[in-house]
Design an enzyme around this catalytic site. Structure first.
Site, PDB file in Angstrom:
ATOM      1  N   THR A 128     -41.787  59.640 -29.084  1.00  6.85           N
ATOM      2  CA  THR A 128     -42.239  58.575 -28.190  1.00  6.85           C
ATOM      3  C   THR A 128     -43.112  57.560 -28.924  1.00  6.85           C
ATOM      4  O   THR A 128     -43.762  57.903 -29.916  1.00  6.85           O
ATOM      5  CB  THR A 128     -43.050  59.202 -27.036  1.00  6.85           C
ATOM      6  OG1 THR A 128     -43.726  58.189 -26.301  1.00  6.85           O
ATOM      7  CG2 THR A 128     -44.124  60.170 -27.549  1.00  6.85           C
ATOM      8  N   ASP A 129     -43.165  56.341 -28.398  1.00  2.00           N
ATOM      9  CA  ASP A 129     -44.059  55.327 -28.968  1.00  2.00           C
ATOM     10  C   ASP A 129     -45.531  55.650 -28.690  1.00  2.00           C
ATOM     11  O   ASP A 129     -46.427  55.055 -29.287  1.00  2.00           O
ATOM     12  CB  ASP A 129     -43.701  53.921 -28.440  1.00  2.00           C
ATOM     13  CG  ASP A 129     -43.779  53.795 -26.925  1.00  2.00           C
ATOM     14  OD1 ASP A 129     -44.080  54.794 -26.235  1.00  2.00           O
ATOM     15  OD2 ASP A 129     -43.529  52.677 -26.414  1.00  2.00           O
ATOM     16  N   GLU A 130     -45.774  56.603 -27.772  1.00  2.00           N
ATOM     17  CA  GLU A 130     -47.167  56.907 -27.421  1.00  2.00           C
ATOM     18  C   GLU A 130     -47.944  57.537 -28.569  1.00  2.00           C
ATOM     19  O   GLU A 130     -49.170  57.606 -28.521  1.00  2.00           O
ATOM     20  CB  GLU A 130     -47.218  57.832 -26.203  1.00  2.00           C
ATOM     21  CG  GLU A 130     -46.642  57.183 -24.979  1.00  2.00           C
ATOM     22  CD  GLU A 130     -46.890  57.978 -23.706  1.00  2.00           C
ATOM     23  OE1 GLU A 130     -47.823  58.797 -23.683  1.00  2.00           O
ATOM     24  OE2 GLU A 130     -46.145  57.755 -22.747  1.00  2.00           O
ATOM     25  N   TYR A 155     -50.545  64.953 -23.930  1.00  2.00           N
ATOM     26  CA  TYR A 155     -49.095  64.832 -24.163  1.00  2.00           C
ATOM     27  C   TYR A 155     -48.807  64.149 -25.495  1.00  2.00           C
ATOM     28  O   TYR A 155     -48.096  64.687 -26.350  1.00  2.00           O
ATOM     29  CB  TYR A 155     -48.436  64.055 -23.005  1.00  2.00           C
ATOM     30  CG  TYR A 155     -47.067  63.500 -23.364  1.00  2.00           C
ATOM     31  CD1 TYR A 155     -45.984  64.352 -23.551  1.00  2.00           C
ATOM     32  CD2 TYR A 155     -46.860  62.122 -23.546  1.00  2.00           C
ATOM     33  CE1 TYR A 155     -44.728  63.849 -23.900  1.00  2.00           C
ATOM     34  CE2 TYR A 155     -45.620  61.620 -23.890  1.00  2.00           C
ATOM     35  CZ  TYR A 155     -44.552  62.490 -24.067  1.00  2.00           C
ATOM     36  OH  TYR A 155     -43.323  61.997 -24.422  1.00  2.00           O
ATOM     37  N   LYS A 159     -46.972  65.424 -29.072  1.00  4.24           N
ATOM     38  CA  LYS A 159     -45.768  64.788 -29.647  1.00  4.24           C
ATOM     39  C   LYS A 159     -46.077  64.323 -31.079  1.00  4.24           C
ATOM     40  O   LYS A 159     -45.247  64.452 -31.975  1.00  4.24           O
ATOM     41  CB  LYS A 159     -45.304  63.610 -28.784  1.00  4.24           C
ATOM     42  CG  LYS A 159     -44.716  63.974 -27.438  1.00  4.24           C
ATOM     43  CD  LYS A 159     -43.460  64.826 -27.507  1.00  4.24           C
ATOM     44  CE  LYS A 159     -42.253  64.093 -28.042  1.00  4.24           C
ATOM     45  NZ  LYS A 159     -41.004  64.906 -27.905  1.00  4.24           N
TER      46      LYS A 159
HETATM   47  P1  NAD Z   1     -37.947  65.669 -18.903  1.00  7.00           P
HETATM   48  O1  NAD Z   1     -39.276  66.259 -18.541  1.00  7.00           O
HETATM   49  O2  NAD Z   1     -37.166  64.961 -17.859  1.00  7.00           O
HETATM   50  O3  NAD Z   1     -36.996  66.819 -19.495  1.00  7.00           O
HETATM   51  C1  NAD Z   1     -37.433  67.794 -20.366  1.00  7.00           C
HETATM   52  C2  NAD Z   1     -36.377  68.905 -20.422  1.00  7.00           C
HETATM   53  O4  NAD Z   1     -36.814  69.887 -21.383  1.00  7.00           O
HETATM   54  C3  NAD Z   1     -36.174  69.641 -19.108  1.00  7.00           C
HETATM   55  O5  NAD Z   1     -34.795  69.821 -18.857  1.00  7.00           O
HETATM   56  C4  NAD Z   1     -36.874  70.972 -19.324  1.00  7.00           C
HETATM   57  O6  NAD Z   1     -36.303  72.035 -18.543  1.00  7.00           O
HETATM   58  C5  NAD Z   1     -36.677  71.180 -20.813  1.00  7.00           C
HETATM   59  N1  NAD Z   1     -37.714  72.060 -21.411  1.00  7.00           N
HETATM   60  C6  NAD Z   1     -39.068  71.958 -21.269  1.00  7.00           C
HETATM   61  N2  NAD Z   1     -39.681  72.938 -21.952  1.00  7.00           N
HETATM   62  C7  NAD Z   1     -38.695  73.667 -22.555  1.00  7.00           C
HETATM   63  C8  NAD Z   1     -38.689  74.798 -23.415  1.00  7.00           C
HETATM   64  N3  NAD Z   1     -39.842  75.384 -23.788  1.00  7.00           N
HETATM   65  N4  NAD Z   1     -37.518  75.269 -23.862  1.00  7.00           N
HETATM   66  C9  NAD Z   1     -36.349  74.672 -23.508  1.00  7.00           C
HETATM   67  N5  NAD Z   1     -36.286  73.599 -22.675  1.00  7.00           N
HETATM   68  C10 NAD Z   1     -37.449  73.111 -22.215  1.00  7.00           C
HETATM   69  O7  NAD Z   1     -38.239  64.735 -20.162  1.00  7.00           O
HETATM   70  P2  NAD Z   1     -37.585  63.333 -20.585  1.00  7.00           P
HETATM   71  O8  NAD Z   1     -38.323  62.249 -19.938  1.00  7.00           O
HETATM   72  O9  NAD Z   1     -36.125  63.451 -20.431  1.00  7.00           O
HETATM   73  O10 NAD Z   1     -37.964  63.330 -22.134  1.00  7.00           O
HETATM   74  C11 NAD Z   1     -37.116  63.945 -23.109  1.00  7.00           C
HETATM   75  C12 NAD Z   1     -37.678  63.725 -24.486  1.00  7.00           C
HETATM   76  O11 NAD Z   1     -37.759  62.328 -24.764  1.00  7.00           O
HETATM   77  C13 NAD Z   1     -39.091  64.268 -24.704  1.00  7.00           C
HETATM   78  O12 NAD Z   1     -39.173  64.821 -25.992  1.00  7.00           O
HETATM   79  C14 NAD Z   1     -39.985  63.041 -24.584  1.00  7.00           C
HETATM   80  O13 NAD Z   1     -41.156  63.198 -25.338  1.00  7.00           O
HETATM   81  C15 NAD Z   1     -39.081  61.984 -25.177  1.00  7.00           C
HETATM   82  N6  NAD Z   1     -39.330  60.612 -24.703  1.00  7.00           N
HETATM   83  C16 NAD Z   1     -39.359  60.334 -23.377  1.00  7.00           C
HETATM   84  C17 NAD Z   1     -39.534  59.014 -22.937  1.00  7.00           C
HETATM   85  C18 NAD Z   1     -39.533  58.651 -21.456  1.00  7.00           C
HETATM   86  O14 NAD Z   1     -39.687  57.492 -21.122  1.00  7.00           O
HETATM   87  N7  NAD Z   1     -39.320  59.598 -20.538  1.00  7.00           N
HETATM   88  C19 NAD Z   1     -39.702  58.009 -23.882  1.00  7.00           C
HETATM   89  C20 NAD Z   1     -39.673  58.331 -25.247  1.00  7.00           C
HETATM   90  C21 NAD Z   1     -39.475  59.639 -25.637  1.00  7.00           C
HETATM   91  O1  TDX Z   2     -47.533  56.652  -9.522  1.00  9.18           O
HETATM   92  C1  TDX Z   2     -47.730  56.093 -10.603  1.00  9.18           C
HETATM   93  N1  TDX Z   2     -48.378  54.887 -10.622  1.00  9.18           N
HETATM   94  C2  TDX Z   2     -48.634  54.204 -11.770  1.00  9.18           C
HETATM   95  O2  TDX Z   2     -49.226  53.117 -11.732  1.00  9.18           O
HETATM   96  C3  TDX Z   2     -47.306  56.666 -11.863  1.00  9.18           C
HETATM   97  C4  TDX Z   2     -46.591  57.994 -11.886  1.00  9.18           C
HETATM   98  C5  TDX Z   2     -47.557  55.955 -13.011  1.00  9.18           C
HETATM   99  N2  TDX Z   2     -48.205  54.762 -12.976  1.00  9.18           N
HETATM  100  C6  TDX Z   2     -48.395  53.993 -14.233  1.00  9.18           C
HETATM  101  C7  TDX Z   2     -48.918  54.764 -15.424  1.00  9.18           C
HETATM  102  C8  TDX Z   2     -48.268  54.051 -16.600  1.00  9.18           C
HETATM  103  O3  TDX Z   2     -49.026  52.892 -16.927  1.00  9.18           O
HETATM  104  O4  TDX Z   2     -47.080  53.567 -14.620  1.00  9.18           O
HETATM  105  C9  TDX Z   2     -46.912  53.593 -16.041  1.00  9.18           C
HETATM  106  C10 TDX Z   2     -45.759  54.521 -16.404  1.00  9.18           C
HETATM  107  O5  TDX Z   2     -46.159  55.842 -16.082  1.00  9.18           O
HETATM  108  P1  TDX Z   2     -45.245  57.122 -16.405  1.00  9.18           P
HETATM  109  O6  TDX Z   2     -43.918  56.965 -15.741  1.00  9.18           O
HETATM  110  O7  TDX Z   2     -46.042  58.340 -16.098  1.00  9.18           O
HETATM  111  O8  TDX Z   2     -44.954  56.946 -17.971  1.00  9.18           O
HETATM  112  P2  TDX Z   2     -45.914  56.914 -19.268  1.00  9.18           P
HETATM  113  O9  TDX Z   2     -47.182  57.603 -19.030  1.00  9.18           O
HETATM  114  O10 TDX Z   2     -45.935  55.491 -19.750  1.00  9.18           O
HETATM  115  O11 TDX Z   2     -45.015  57.826 -20.256  1.00  9.18           O
HETATM  116  C11 TDX Z   2     -43.567  57.723 -20.270  1.00  9.18           C
HETATM  117  O12 TDX Z   2     -43.137  56.956 -21.390  1.00  9.18           O
HETATM  118  C12 TDX Z   2     -43.294  57.511 -22.667  1.00  9.18           C
HETATM  119  C13 TDX Z   2     -42.921  59.091 -20.313  1.00  9.18           C
HETATM  120  O13 TDX Z   2     -43.362  59.861 -19.197  1.00  9.18           O
HETATM  121  C14 TDX Z   2     -43.211  59.794 -21.606  1.00  9.18           C
HETATM  122  O14 TDX Z   2     -42.530  61.045 -21.663  1.00  9.18           O
HETATM  123  C15 TDX Z   2     -42.753  58.926 -22.736  1.00  9.18           C
HETATM  124  O15 TDX Z   2     -43.112  59.497 -23.955  1.00  9.18           O
END
Ligand code: NAD
Ligand code: TDX
Length: 339
Positions: A128-130, A155, A159
């Site tokens: 992630t960019d975080e 988190y 990462k």
């Molecule tokens: P998500 O929470 O929707 O999915 C995570 C999945 O991993 C689930 O299916 C869960 O059951 C599985 N999991 C969790 N712990 C596990 C374990 N110990 N063993 C096996 N499986 C396990 O997450 P997401 O939003 O789809 O993110 C996926 C990946 O992408 C993560 O590594 C996250 O850091 C990265 N990422 C997410 C975002 C975003 O915007 N959501 C952005 C950049 C990177």
């Molecule tokens: O109810 C809400 N209201 C609100 O204002 C929630 C759930 C979030 N927010 C804000 C917090 C953040 O500024 O919205 C923005 C996005 O929030 P999230 O969806 O929780 O994402 P963020 O914390 O930015 O992280 C996401 O992007 C990077 C993913 O969850 C991560 O897994 C990924 O690495």
């Protein structure tokens, strides 16, 4: 000229989650010779239904934990590559209880790296960019591959730890690795705890959307399909040991996103509540994806955020049965946190 890597058997960890399942659909639909083994623990965030419709001869589903070294010994030797998505992914949960984040994101990545090393399997790490922390709202710069690591939340710190291990396993053991750090994804199958699905499903349930703090925080949105194509491009054409940033120039502040959702859904633009801010809330993320674009030729296809958001609203409207079972418990958790 970059050498093309053509895996035939890939393990996708976390393939039943939001981004992982979108990647599995992308691979099955676009790369006919590839067999996918999903390894997923089906935590609260994983859903087997996300993989519905994929033919049995293309997909093997293994319900298991990435921390289980014996299980990895059984499945990793048959693979040419591991694409590692599994993680605890939600910042708010990491503030309420960091422990599962350390277990899955740090120990789980360590176990996978060790298995990949033992059986000499290529490893792509999805991050992630975080890990770079945040930018001031008026900073003219964006994150690049050279930006120093500066994570803010439990988190993002786990990462960042996992990224560091991947780099070390490449340098010390010569493991064939690549890393991608992507910005905020949106699209189908995203859990209702996350910002965009939470607000869409709130409106569908007659609940007012919830904005943290003043809502000026900026996220750099990318459609999850663009992320999937980028990961495939890096896995097959990326240089070993390298990191590539993935982003689609999608910077928007949270107020603008909430107002856009309300307008798409036919509601007044001020029909939302301000709630308690997230502790340590990152102000702004912004990705410079020049390296990926110039070196590997990737470009985002979803360049109009509003039309991607409209499709996402349609998806949640048409898939109530997918999200309804998790909605109540998610909102109850937020209510306890004052959010
Ligand atoms: P998500 O929470 O929707 O999915 C995570 C999945 O991993 C689930 O299916 C869960 O059951 C599985 N999991 C969790 N712990 C596990 C374990 N110990 N063993 C096996 N499986 C396990 O997450 P997401 O939003 O789809 O993110 C996926 C990946 O992408 C993560 O590594 C996250 O850091 C990265 N990422 C997410 C975002 C975003 O915007 N959501 C952005 C950049 C990177
Ligand atoms: O109810 C809400 N209201 C609100 O204002 C929630 C759930 C979030 N927010 C804000 C917090 C953040 O500024 O919205 C923005 C996005 O929030 P999230 O969806 O929780 O994402 P963020 O914390 O930015 O992280 C996401 O992007 C990077 C993913 O969850 C991560 O897994 C990924 O690495």
């Amino acid at each position: 000229m970059t050498e093309i890597f053509s895996p035939k058997n890939i393990i996708v960890t976390g393939g039943a989650g939001f981004i992982g399942s979108n990647f599995v659909h992308y691979v099955v639909n676009n790369h006919p010779g590839v067999h996918v083994t999903v390894l997923d623990a089906l935590t609260y965030a994983g859903n087997r239904e996300n993989l519905a419709g994929i033919p049995d001869d293309r997909l093997t589903f293994i319900h298991g934990n990435i921390c289980d070294a014996e299980l990895l010994d059984r499945i990793v030797p048959q693979a040419d590559a591991i694409v590692h998505y599994a993680a605890e992914s939600h910042n708010d949960n990491s503030i309420a209880d960091p422990e599962p984040f350390v277990k899955t994101n740090v120990e789980g990545t360590f176990r996978l790296l060790e298995a990949a090393r033992k059986y000499d399997v290529r490893f792509h790490h999805v991050s992630t960019d975080e890990v770079y922390g945040d930018l001031a709202l008026d900073d003219p710069h964006k994150f690049t591959e050279e930006t120093p690591y500066h994570p803010s939340s439990p988190y993002s710190s786990t990462k960042a730890s996992s990224d560091m291990m991947v780099r070390a396993w490449h340098r010390t053991f010569g493991l064939r690795t690549t890393i991608s750090n992507c910005s905020n994804n949106y699209g189908p199958y995203q859990h209702v705890e996350k910002f965009i699905p939470r607000q869409i499903t709130n409106v569908l349930e007659g609940i007012r959307p919830k904005l943290y703090g003043a809502g000026l925080n900026v996220r750099d949105w990318i459609h999850t399909e663009d992320h999937s194509r980028a990961v495939w491009t890096i896995l097959t054409q990326g240089r070993l040991g390298e990191t590539y940033l993935i982003g689609a120039n999608g910077e928007k502040n949270n107020i603008d996103v909430i107002e856009m959702i309300l307008s798409i859904m036919g509601k007044p633009s001020d029909d939302y509540d301000h709630v308690k801010d997230r502790p340590g809330h990152d102000r702004r993320y912004a990705i410079d994806s020049t390296k990926l674009q110039t070196e590997l030729g990737w470009k985002p296809l979803y360049t109009d955020f509003e039309s991607g958001l409209k499709k996402t609203v349609e998806w949640y409207t048409e898939h109530r049965a997918w999200w309804e079972p998790t909605k109540q418990a998610t909102e109850a958790k937020y209510k306890k946190q004052g959010q």
